[in-house]
Scaffold this active site. Structure first.
Site, PDB file in Angstrom:
ATOM      1  N   SER A 176      12.210  -8.707 -15.300  1.00 36.14           N
ATOM      2  CA  SER A 176      12.092  -9.101 -14.878  1.00 36.14           C
ATOM      3  C   SER A 176      12.725 -10.520 -14.442  1.00 36.14           C
ATOM      4  CB  SER A 176      11.649  -9.514 -13.192  1.00 36.14           C
ATOM      5  OG  SER A 176      10.152  -9.876 -13.052  1.00 36.14           O
ATOM      6  N   ALA A 204       0.849  -1.562  -0.329  1.00 35.33           N
ATOM      7  CA  ALA A 204      -0.269  -0.018  -0.005  1.00 35.33           C
ATOM      8  C   ALA A 204       0.939   1.104  -0.017  1.00 35.33           C
ATOM      9  CB  ALA A 204      -0.575  -0.033   1.409  1.00 35.33           C
ATOM     10  N   ASN A 228       6.798 -21.343 -11.892  1.00 33.28           N
ATOM     11  CA  ASN A 228       7.226 -21.211 -10.380  1.00 33.28           C
ATOM     12  C   ASN A 228       8.575 -21.683  -9.594  1.00 33.28           C
ATOM     13  OD1 ASN A 228       5.173 -21.415  -8.002  1.00 33.28           O
ATOM     14  ND2 ASN A 228       5.516 -23.726  -7.270  1.00 33.28           N
ATOM     15  N   GLU A 237      -6.334 -12.403  -6.704  1.00 28.81           N
ATOM     16  CA  GLU A 237      -5.770 -12.973  -7.555  1.00 28.81           C
ATOM     17  C   GLU A 237      -5.979 -14.686  -8.592  1.00 28.81           C
ATOM     18  OE1 GLU A 237      -2.133 -10.368  -9.182  1.00 28.81           O
ATOM     19  OE2 GLU A 237      -1.442 -12.037  -8.237  1.00 28.81           O
ATOM     20  N   ARG A 281      -4.187 -10.910 -16.922  1.00 34.06           N
ATOM     21  CA  ARG A 281      -2.882 -10.100 -17.019  1.00 34.06           C
ATOM     22  C   ARG A 281      -1.997 -11.673 -17.721  1.00 34.06           C
ATOM     23  NH1 ARG A 281      -4.206  -6.678 -12.972  1.00 34.06           N
ATOM     24  NH2 ARG A 281      -3.123  -7.725 -11.509  1.00 34.06           N
ATOM     25  N   ALA A 340       9.755 -18.304  -9.815  1.00 38.37           N
ATOM     26  CA  ALA A 340       9.702 -16.650  -9.703  1.00 38.37           C
ATOM     27  C   ALA A 340       9.846 -17.035  -7.862  1.00 38.37           C
ATOM     28  CB  ALA A 340       8.138 -16.642  -9.971  1.00 38.37           C
ATOM     29  N   GLU A 389      13.632 -15.695  -7.127  1.00 42.09           N
ATOM     30  CA  GLU A 389      13.249 -14.355  -7.061  1.00 42.09           C
ATOM     31  C   GLU A 389      12.983 -13.830  -6.530  1.00 42.09           C
ATOM     32  OE1 GLU A 389      12.513 -11.390  -9.400  1.00 42.09           O
ATOM     33  OE2 GLU A 389      11.438 -12.287  -8.610  1.00 42.09           O
TER      34      GLU A 389
HETATM   35  P1  0O2 Z   1      -1.392 -24.309   0.987  1.00 43.96           P
HETATM   36  O1  0O2 Z   1      -2.069 -23.110   1.084  1.00 43.96           O
HETATM   37  O2  0O2 Z   1      -0.648 -24.746   2.427  1.00 43.96           O
HETATM   38  O3  0O2 Z   1      -1.280 -25.023  -0.168  1.00 43.96           O
HETATM   39  P2  0O2 Z   1       5.060 -12.931   1.328  1.00 43.96           P
HETATM   40  O4  0O2 Z   1       4.106 -11.746   1.669  1.00 43.96           O
HETATM   41  O5  0O2 Z   1       4.891 -12.966  -0.270  1.00 43.96           O
HETATM   42  O6  0O2 Z   1       6.273 -12.663   1.646  1.00 43.96           O
HETATM   43  P3  0O2 Z   1       3.992 -15.225   1.469  1.00 43.96           P
HETATM   44  O7  0O2 Z   1       4.739 -15.969   0.422  1.00 43.96           O
HETATM   45  O8  0O2 Z   1       2.589 -14.984   0.634  1.00 43.96           O
HETATM   46  O9  0O2 Z   1       4.683 -14.382   2.007  1.00 43.96           O
HETATM   47  O10 0O2 Z   1       3.404 -16.347   2.097  1.00 43.96           O
HETATM   48  P4  0O2 Z   1       3.626 -17.810   2.208  1.00 43.96           P
HETATM   49  O11 0O2 Z   1       3.046 -18.360   3.443  1.00 43.96           O
HETATM   50  O12 0O2 Z   1       5.201 -18.126   2.260  1.00 43.96           O
HETATM   51  O13 0O2 Z   1       3.423 -18.414   1.447  1.00 43.96           O
HETATM   52  C1  0O2 Z   1       1.378 -19.485   1.462  1.00 43.96           C
HETATM   53  C2  0O2 Z   1       1.208 -20.291   0.675  1.00 43.96           C
HETATM   54  O14 0O2 Z   1       0.700 -19.660  -0.372  1.00 43.96           O
HETATM   55  C3  0O2 Z   1       2.871 -20.751  -0.690  1.00 43.96           C
HETATM   56  O15 0O2 Z   1       2.249 -21.972  -0.484  1.00 43.96           O
HETATM   57  C4  0O2 Z   1       2.695 -19.796  -1.607  1.00 43.96           C
HETATM   58  O16 0O2 Z   1       3.493 -20.679  -2.597  1.00 43.96           O
HETATM   59  C5  0O2 Z   1       1.751 -19.045  -2.355  1.00 43.96           C
HETATM   60  N1  0O2 Z   1       1.439 -17.632  -2.654  1.00 43.96           N
HETATM   61  C6  0O2 Z   1       2.769 -16.636  -2.107  1.00 43.96           C
HETATM   62  N2  0O2 Z   1       2.494 -16.254  -2.268  1.00 43.96           N
HETATM   63  C7  0O2 Z   1       1.302 -15.921  -3.514  1.00 43.96           C
HETATM   64  C8  0O2 Z   1       0.633 -14.873  -3.634  1.00 43.96           C
HETATM   65  O17 0O2 Z   1       1.580 -13.947  -3.771  1.00 43.96           O
HETATM   66  N3  0O2 Z   1      -0.305 -15.504  -5.010  1.00 43.96           N
HETATM   67  C9  0O2 Z   1      -0.512 -16.736  -4.734  1.00 43.96           C
HETATM   68  N4  0O2 Z   1      -1.274 -17.117  -5.545  1.00 43.96           N
HETATM   69  N5  0O2 Z   1       0.048 -17.671  -4.057  1.00 43.96           N
HETATM   70  C10 0O2 Z   1       0.642 -17.625  -3.325  1.00 43.96           C
HETATM   71  P5  0O2 Z   1       1.645 -23.306   0.689  1.00 43.96           P
HETATM   72  O18 0O2 Z   1       2.114 -23.106   2.068  1.00 43.96           O
HETATM   73  O19 0O2 Z   1       2.548 -24.410  -0.377  1.00 43.96           O
HETATM   74  O20 0O2 Z   1       0.392 -23.489  -0.005  1.00 43.96           O
HETATM   75  P1  0O2 Z   2       3.877 -11.586  -3.200  1.00 38.86           P
HETATM   76  O1  0O2 Z   2       2.382 -12.446  -2.082  1.00 38.86           O
HETATM   77  O2  0O2 Z   2       4.767 -11.072  -2.304  1.00 38.86           O
HETATM   78  O3  0O2 Z   2       3.623 -12.065  -4.263  1.00 38.86           O
HETATM   79  P2  0O2 Z   2       2.992  -5.172  -9.146  1.00 38.86           P
HETATM   80  O4  0O2 Z   2       2.721  -5.699  -7.150  1.00 38.86           O
HETATM   81  O5  0O2 Z   2       3.483  -4.080  -9.300  1.00 38.86           O
HETATM   82  O6  0O2 Z   2       4.080  -5.519  -9.757  1.00 38.86           O
HETATM   83  P3  0O2 Z   2       0.095  -5.208  -9.733  1.00 38.86           P
HETATM   84  O7  0O2 Z   2      -0.230  -4.988 -11.118  1.00 38.86           O
HETATM   85  O8  0O2 Z   2       0.080  -5.079  -8.486  1.00 38.86           O
HETATM   86  O9  0O2 Z   2       2.042  -5.187  -9.804  1.00 38.86           O
HETATM   87  O10 0O2 Z   2       0.307  -6.866 -10.764  1.00 38.86           O
HETATM   88  P4  0O2 Z   2       0.848  -8.044 -11.335  1.00 38.86           P
HETATM   89  O11 0O2 Z   2       1.717  -7.103 -11.695  1.00 38.86           O
HETATM   90  O12 0O2 Z   2      -0.197  -8.122 -12.267  1.00 38.86           O
HETATM   91  O13 0O2 Z   2       1.160  -8.971  -9.857  1.00 38.86           O
HETATM   92  C1  0O2 Z   2       1.510  -8.995  -8.327  1.00 38.86           C
HETATM   93  C2  0O2 Z   2       2.218 -10.347  -8.243  1.00 38.86           C
HETATM   94  O14 0O2 Z   2       2.539 -10.885  -9.321  1.00 38.86           O
HETATM   95  C3  0O2 Z   2       3.059  -9.855  -7.117  1.00 38.86           C
HETATM   96  O15 0O2 Z   2       2.445 -10.201  -6.089  1.00 38.86           O
HETATM   97  C4  0O2 Z   2       3.901 -11.279  -7.442  1.00 38.86           C
HETATM   98  O16 0O2 Z   2       3.182 -12.205  -6.463  1.00 38.86           O
HETATM   99  C5  0O2 Z   2       3.955 -11.627  -8.742  1.00 38.86           C
HETATM  100  N1  0O2 Z   2       5.269 -11.142  -9.531  1.00 38.86           N
HETATM  101  C6  0O2 Z   2       4.653 -10.108 -10.521  1.00 38.86           C
HETATM  102  N2  0O2 Z   2       5.628  -9.382 -11.332  1.00 38.86           N
HETATM  103  C7  0O2 Z   2       6.589 -10.759 -10.203  1.00 38.86           C
HETATM  104  C8  0O2 Z   2       8.342 -10.901 -10.596  1.00 38.86           C
HETATM  105  O17 0O2 Z   2       9.191 -10.227 -11.291  1.00 38.86           O
HETATM  106  N3  0O2 Z   2       8.812 -11.696  -9.577  1.00 38.86           N
HETATM  107  C9  0O2 Z   2       8.546 -12.543  -9.013  1.00 38.86           C
HETATM  108  N4  0O2 Z   2       8.652 -13.385  -8.400  1.00 38.86           N
HETATM  109  N5  0O2 Z   2       6.723 -12.660  -8.669  1.00 38.86           N
HETATM  110  C10 0O2 Z   2       6.629 -11.697  -9.532  1.00 38.86           C
HETATM  111  P5  0O2 Z   2       2.706  -9.253  -4.727  1.00 38.86           P
HETATM  112  O18 0O2 Z   2       2.502  -8.169  -4.712  1.00 38.86           O
HETATM  113  O19 0O2 Z   2       5.106  -9.208  -4.770  1.00 38.86           O
HETATM  114  O20 0O2 Z   2       2.921  -9.828  -3.225  1.00 38.86           O
END
Ligand code: 0O2
Ligand code: 0O2
Length: 211
Positions: free
Chosen positions: A114, A56, A148, A139, A105, A151, A154
């Site tokens: 990236s 945010a 995966n 999402e 998207r 990602a 990274e």
């Molecule tokens: P399960 O529920 O046991 O089947 P962050 O904010 O990124 O630091 P993060 O990674 O969201 O925190 O938290 P965490 O606890 O590592 O992730 C929980 C589960 O959600 C993991 O799988 C991740 O692979 C998945 N996950 C993490 N980030 C995202 C995201 O941005 N979008 C989606 N769609 N899934 C995500 P588990 O523990 O095997 O899942």
């Molecule tokens: P989390 O829970 O840490 O994964 P933006 O957030 O600015 O990149 P937007 O428009 O909000 O862009 O959405 P976008 O790009 O469609 O989706 C954002 C999410 O996609 C990210 O969530 C990641 O989970 C994944 N993602 C996008 N770009 C990258 C990248 O370069 N590397 C990796 N590893 N993941 C990416 P968050 O916010 O990072 O949350």
């Protein structure tokens, strides 16, 4: 304050739990019909509060606009073995009538700078609460196992270096992204072979289970 977050996040938690069951259910239906499942596994999470606040702040989203402007507070991920599995999954999600797709998207044909590749869908999902129906944004990221892997690695490095990578790591990550892309291509080439082997393997497993 804590109570406030708890209330705010409750429908998101419910949505993630419900959707995990629903989307995992799609995989079991394929298994039951002994056909190749385009879905390998499904994960889900509610974004941790600290990550919501960080995002945010970075994207100038006022906290009272979170539910409209932050699309990934609830996030699901669907992993596929092959790139060609992604389209059928997307089609299936589009044709469901328990939610509405509001945005897509395609970072597969248009990868991010990236090197990130994935197909993103944002849906409006109705959650039934004791105060009535609440529609929330969720999402769904659809990607191959290779996408995966890249990602996930990274993402951890990004966390460690706060988005500013040393030059050598940046270069390696780019090469790793290319390698993941090639791995997906190679796997697509031998897709038929792999699937035949998997059918034989699951038949053997079924036989063993019934013995
Ligand atoms: P399960 O529920 O046991 O089947 P962050 O904010 O990124 O630091 P993060 O990674 O969201 O925190 O938290 P965490 O606890 O590592 O992730 C929980 C589960 O959600 C993991 O799988 C991740 O692979 C998945 N996950 C993490 N980030 C995202 C995201 O941005 N979008 C989606 N769609 N899934 C995500 P588990 O523990 O095997 O899942
Ligand atoms: P989390 O829970 O840490 O994964 P933006 O957030 O600015 O990149 P937007 O428009 O909000 O862009 O959405 P976008 O790009 O469609 O989706 C954002 C999410 O996609 C990210 O969530 C990641 O989970 C994944 N993602 C996008 N770009 C990258 C990248 O370069 N590397 C990796 N590893 N993941 C990416 P968050 O916010 O990072 O949350």
């Amino acid at each position: 304050m804590v109570k406030h977050w708890e209330n705010f996040l409750a429908p998101y938690k419910q949505a993630v739990e419900e959707l995990k069951i629903k989307l995992k259910g799609m995989r079991s239906q394929y298994e039951m019909q002994s056909i190749h499942s385009p879905i390998e596994f499904v994960t889900g999470r509610v974004k941790p509060i600290a990550s919501i606040l960080d995002k945010a702040n970075n994207k100038n989203i006022p906290l009272d606009k979170l539910s409209e402007e932050m699309q990934d507070i609830a996030g699901l991920r669907m992993m596929c073995q092959f790139v060609d599995d992604i389209k059928p999954v997307v089609q299936m999600l589009r044709s469901r009538n328990d939610f509405e797709v509001v945005e897509e998207r395609d970072y597969i044909s248009q990868k991010k700078e990236s090197g990130y590749r994935s197909y993103h869908m944002v849906i409006k999902y109705p959650v039934q609460t004791i105060d009535g129906e609440k529609k929330i944004l969720v999402e769904i990221q659809i990607r191959t196992l290779a996408m995966n892997f890249w990602a996930t690695v990274e993402h951890s490095l990004n966390y460690k270096y706060r988005g500013i990578f040393p030059k050598d790591i940046e270069l390696r990550l780019q090469r790793a992204a290319e390698a993941a892309f090639r791995l997906d291509e190679e796997m697509s080439q031998i897709r038929g072979e792999i699937q035949e082997a998997q059918v034989i393997f699951s038949r053997k497993k079924e036989q063993k289970d019934s013995d």
